[in-house]
Write a protein that holds these residues in place. Sequence first.
Motif, PDB file in Angstrom:
ATOM      1  N   HIS A 194       0.749  -1.271   0.156  1.00 29.23           N
ATOM      2  CA  HIS A 194      -0.089   0.014  -0.103  1.00 29.23           C
ATOM      3  C   HIS A 194       0.904   1.241  -0.063  1.00 29.23           C
ATOM      4  O   HIS A 194       0.719   2.014  -0.893  1.00 29.23           O
ATOM      5  CB  HIS A 194      -0.955   0.150   1.112  1.00 29.23           C
ATOM      6  N   ILE A 207      -5.604   0.346   6.758  1.00 28.38           N
ATOM      7  CA  ILE A 207      -5.923  -0.002   5.218  1.00 28.38           C
ATOM      8  C   ILE A 207      -7.296  -0.707   5.016  1.00 28.38           C
ATOM      9  O   ILE A 207      -8.127  -0.272   4.171  1.00 28.38           O
ATOM     10  CB  ILE A 207      -4.804  -0.911   4.687  1.00 28.38           C
ATOM     11  N   ALA A 211     -10.364   0.818   3.223  1.00 25.94           N
ATOM     12  CA  ALA A 211     -11.078   0.390   1.705  1.00 25.94           C
ATOM     13  C   ALA A 211     -12.616   0.113   2.237  1.00 25.94           C
ATOM     14  O   ALA A 211     -13.175   0.501   1.271  1.00 25.94           O
ATOM     15  CB  ALA A 211     -10.231  -1.259   1.765  1.00 25.94           C
ATOM     16  N   ALA A 218      -6.772   2.340  -0.615  1.00 26.67           N
ATOM     17  CA  ALA A 218      -6.911   1.193   0.265  1.00 26.67           C
ATOM     18  C   ALA A 218      -7.568   0.009  -0.380  1.00 26.67           C
ATOM     19  O   ALA A 218      -7.137  -1.145  -0.224  1.00 26.67           O
ATOM     20  CB  ALA A 218      -7.286   1.676   1.682  1.00 26.67           C
TER      21      ALA A 218
END
Length: 298
Positions: A194, A207, A211, A218
């Motif tokens: 990432h 992350i 997301a 992400a």
Amino acid sequence: MVRIGIDFGGTKIEAAALSPAGDFLSRLRAPNPGTYDAAITTVRDLVARTEADVGPAASVGLGVPGSINPATGLMRNANSTYLNGRDFTADLTAALGRPVRLANDANCLALSEAVDGAAAGCRVAFAIIIGTGCGGGLVVDGRLVEGANGIGGEWGHMPLPWPTADEVPGPACWCGQSGCLETWVSGTGLRRDHAAVTGNDQPGEWIIQAARAGDAGAAAALDRYIHRLGRSMAVISNIVDPDMFVLGGGLSNVAELYERLVPVIRAHVFCDTWRAGIAPARWGDSSGVRGAARLWQS
């Protein structure tokens, strides 16, 4: 009789006593002291305190980082590096005044879950640890498969399969190779990937939450992670064809994995009707110590 398991972690050492039915009778923890002689003393004292609580134990087993060289009996590849090159089994046997059995911590996870966890009743179970590092363990017909060289299940140090052009040669791994699974599908690997793509260095938990909240970078990192993990699990399916994959470690708590891995594996496995279970470890962080206690039963 009671069986004692020891989970030898990088920061703490845990002892647990299990009844014949698998119930916890006692659980004790102590910090990992960071030196070899002190570690021997810590394990000895934890066993003594456990037996003071529950009575004499039938056996003592340890789950350890790294593995034992079957030719020499010496520890290797342990992240508690002071263990490497030492005959930990013999020294613990002398300190405790009884035989002990040692196995890799991922193997202990696999054994625990095959006996009475998420893989109970399965003929072939493969356990995966996806945390700070990446490890694996294989159980067939209720018995650990450690192999001729003691490296059975060392899944974290095979190369990422079906790599794309930008995945070759892959990051350098501490083992001396490049592109090992540990550099891709561990929590550390997710964070590194990432950061490399977005320039934003964040821990895995951040992350995952980002997301879910719609952060494009992400979400893309999670997509890449799932695809890499699924490809890697397809290779295991092609080799040993498990009934059940059991996931442990911090990333095993990511619910998206259990549905989204399936189509990736099916697209890469050499089979047109692939079916296998994928489940989180029933015993969670307790699987390591439970598996260690059961080493004398395997």
